[in-house]
Design a protein around this motif. Structure first.
Motif, short mmCIF file in Angstrom:
data_model
loop_
_atom_site.label_atom_id
_atom_site.label_comp_id
_atom_site.label_asym_id
_atom_site.label_seq_id
_atom_site.Cartn_x
_atom_site.Cartn_y
_atom_site.Cartn_z
N ALA A 212 -3.48 2.03 -6.00
CA ALA A 212 -3.49 2.61 -4.65
C ALA A 212 -2.90 1.64 -3.64
N ALA A 213 -3.21 0.35 -3.79
CA ALA A 213 -2.64 -0.65 -2.89
C ALA A 213 -1.12 -0.69 -3.00
N ALA A 214 -0.60 -0.53 -4.22
CA ALA A 214 0.86 -0.54 -4.41
C ALA A 214 1.51 0.65 -3.69
N LEU A 216 0.32 1.93 -0.93
CA LEU A 216 0.09 1.76 0.51
C LEU A 216 0.95 0.66 1.13
N VAL A 217 1.19 -0.42 0.41
CA VAL A 217 1.82 -1.61 0.99
C VAL A 217 3.19 -1.32 1.61
N PRO A 218 4.05 -0.50 1.01
CA PRO A 218 5.37 -0.27 1.64
C PRO A 218 5.28 0.23 3.07
N ASN A 219 4.31 1.09 3.36
CA ASN A 219 4.15 1.62 4.72
C ASN A 219 3.09 0.89 5.53
N HIS A 220 2.32 0.04 4.85
CA HIS A 220 1.25 -0.72 5.52
C HIS A 220 1.33 -2.18 5.06
N PRO A 221 2.35 -2.91 5.50
CA PRO A 221 2.54 -4.28 5.02
C PRO A 221 1.43 -5.24 5.43
N ASP A 222 0.58 -4.84 6.39
CA ASP A 222 -0.54 -5.69 6.80
C ASP A 222 -1.77 -5.51 5.90
N LEU A 223 -1.67 -4.63 4.90
CA LEU A 223 -2.81 -4.35 4.03
C LEU A 223 -3.01 -5.45 2.99
N HIS A 224 -4.25 -5.91 2.84
CA HIS A 224 -4.61 -6.86 1.81
C HIS A 224 -5.87 -6.39 1.09
N VAL A 225 -6.00 -6.76 -0.17
CA VAL A 225 -7.13 -6.36 -1.01
C VAL A 225 -7.85 -7.61 -1.47
N ASP A 317 -7.84 8.78 -9.59
CA ASP A 317 -6.79 9.39 -8.75
C ASP A 317 -6.35 8.39 -7.68
N PRO A 318 -5.45 7.45 -8.04
CA PRO A 318 -5.00 6.46 -7.06
C PRO A 318 -4.33 7.06 -5.83
N VAL A 319 -3.67 8.21 -6.00
CA VAL A 319 -3.01 8.85 -4.86
C VAL A 319 -4.05 9.31 -3.84
N ALA A 320 -5.12 9.96 -4.32
CA ALA A 320 -6.19 10.40 -3.42
C ALA A 320 -6.87 9.21 -2.76
N LEU A 321 -7.04 8.14 -3.52
CA LEU A 321 -7.65 6.93 -2.97
C LEU A 321 -6.77 6.33 -1.88
N ALA A 324 -6.97 8.40 1.30
CA ALA A 324 -8.20 8.18 2.04
C ALA A 324 -8.17 6.86 2.80
N VAL A 325 -7.67 5.81 2.15
CA VAL A 325 -7.56 4.50 2.81
C VAL A 325 -6.64 4.60 4.03
N ALA A 326 -5.49 5.24 3.85
CA ALA A 326 -4.53 5.36 4.95
C ALA A 326 -5.13 6.14 6.12
#
Length: 382
Positions: A212-214, A216-225, A317-321, A324-326
């Motif tokens: 899921a992080a992979a 998200l990161v392209p559109n949310h470069p400030d995201l960290h896990v 379901d990484p897409v659904a996850l 939800a995070v976004a």
């Protein structure tokens, strides 16, 4: 009452061990004489000081009770301890139903009036003599506690009759997991941080969090896990983050000293498990003021109220996850709503005091049933 707790699981410090420490301490604070019997493995050493500080008497078994060589020593040592403690009841804590049948048998042989068992996990084939003897376990224990309605359903008739099973939700020390208006000492204070806390095992679904992080990161470069904990999956998870090109966004921190402080430093807590009897850490996250996103596995939907205190997404379901995070990342107002509702839900439903009170009430009911079963059945019938 004089209460003896016995822990079956000895290989790791996790949710069951935390549950036992919290329960035993909270029951002791209600004025009961509480004893905890722990296997002698070094991994459980960190449990001793908190239990002792909480007014609990701790007894250690000098040998590993699960090797053939030490089985006789274990039986005699536990029998001697129970005769010494002379408890009104023995409350066994174990993860795999039916795994330990020696402790309830010993309790019966030495005359402990009542034996209860909390089953924290799901039934599965154990192999060998344990499977053959499993039906007898229902006769050795007087009552069964489980930590969610989902788990009660799994255990019904396999191996326990439904009328023997009670549900008591896990509880947390609300003073330790106190809500903080502002997180302090955030390691990534200018970034948006999501995270996981627990054992790194395949059934926890942490690989879905990395996938899921992979996304998200392209559109949310400030995201960290931030991933806290140890376990067999750590090498493969580190390799996965590297293969997906997000290794610099995924941080493996090992076991952190303060779970509450780690959870406070997250913007969102994620628990994407494939199986979870309850999911205590999700309740802890809500208590400290961190909204939670969990999978719909096991008892997790009983902890997080979907759309009220967090999001519940489909398992595997990484897409659904990621969606939800976004959504939660982009909506600060919704995050605040979840924070307030989650804090209230944890205080109302998942406090250690509530867990201890419900458990002691069950003890008293079971003891009354043992002393006068006919009268109690007549009372219920009326």
């Amino acid at each position: 009452m004089r209460i003896a707790y016995y822990l079956v699981d000895y290989t790791a410090l996790g949710g069951i061990q935390t549950h036992l420490m919290t329960l035993a301490t909270a029951v002791s604070q209600l004025g009961h004489d509480v004893h905890v019997v722990l296997p002698g493995t070094a991994v459980l050493d960190p449990m001793v000081a908190p239990l002792t500080a909480g007014g609990v008497t701790v007894h250690r078994l000098s040998n590993n009770p699960f090797t053939r060589k030490d089985r006789i020593v274990f039986i005699t040592t536990l029998a001697r301890l129970l005769r010494q403690i002379r408890p009104d009841l023995l409350h066994i804590q174990q993860s795999i139903p039916g795994y330990d049948q020696k402790a309830p048998l010993i309790a019966k042989l030495v005359g402990v009036p009542l034996t209860l068992i909390t089953e924290h996990d799901y039934p599965r084939p154990l192999g060998g003599l344990r499977d053959k003897l499993l039906p007898w376990l229902t006769h050795l224990v007087d009552g069964v506690i489980t930590v969610s309605n989902f788990s009660r359903h799994l255990l019904t008739n396999d191996p326990y009759p439904q009328d023997k099973i009670a549900v008591v939700y896990n509880g947390i020390d609300l003073e330790q997991f106190e809500y903080a208006q502002e997180a302090t000492d955030r390691p990534f204070s200018k970034l948006f941080t999501i995270g996981y806390l627990g054992r790194l095992e395949s059934h926890k679904g942490i690989d879905d969090l990395v996938h899921a992080a992979a996304l998200l990161v392209p559109n949310h470069p400030d995201l960290h896990v931030n991933i806290s904990g140890n376990g067999p999956e750590r090498p493969s998870l580190e390799a996965l983050a590297k293969a997906l090109g997000i290794a610099e966004h995924v941080h493996f921190l090992g076991r952190v000293p303060e779970a509450a402080e780690f959870l406070r430093q997250l913007d969102i807590f994620v628990l994407p498990s494939r199986f979870e009897a309850f999911g205590l850490v999700a309740a802890e996250a809500m208590a400290v003021g961190t909204p939670a996103i969990v999978s719909d596995a096991g008892g997790l939907p009983e902890v997080v109220a979907d759309g009220e205190t967090g999001f519940v997404v489909p398992m595997d379901d990484p897409v659904a996850l990621a969606t939800a995070v976004a959504k939660l990342k982009d909506d600060a107002i919704l995050r605040q709503q979840f924070i307030q509702a989650g804090k209230q839900r944890s205080a109302r439903c998942f406090s250690a005091k509530r867990m201890a009170a419900e458990t002691v009430q069950l003890y008293r009911k079971q003891l009354r049933m043992r002393s006068n079963p006919i009268a109690l059945k007549s009372h219920h019938a009326g």
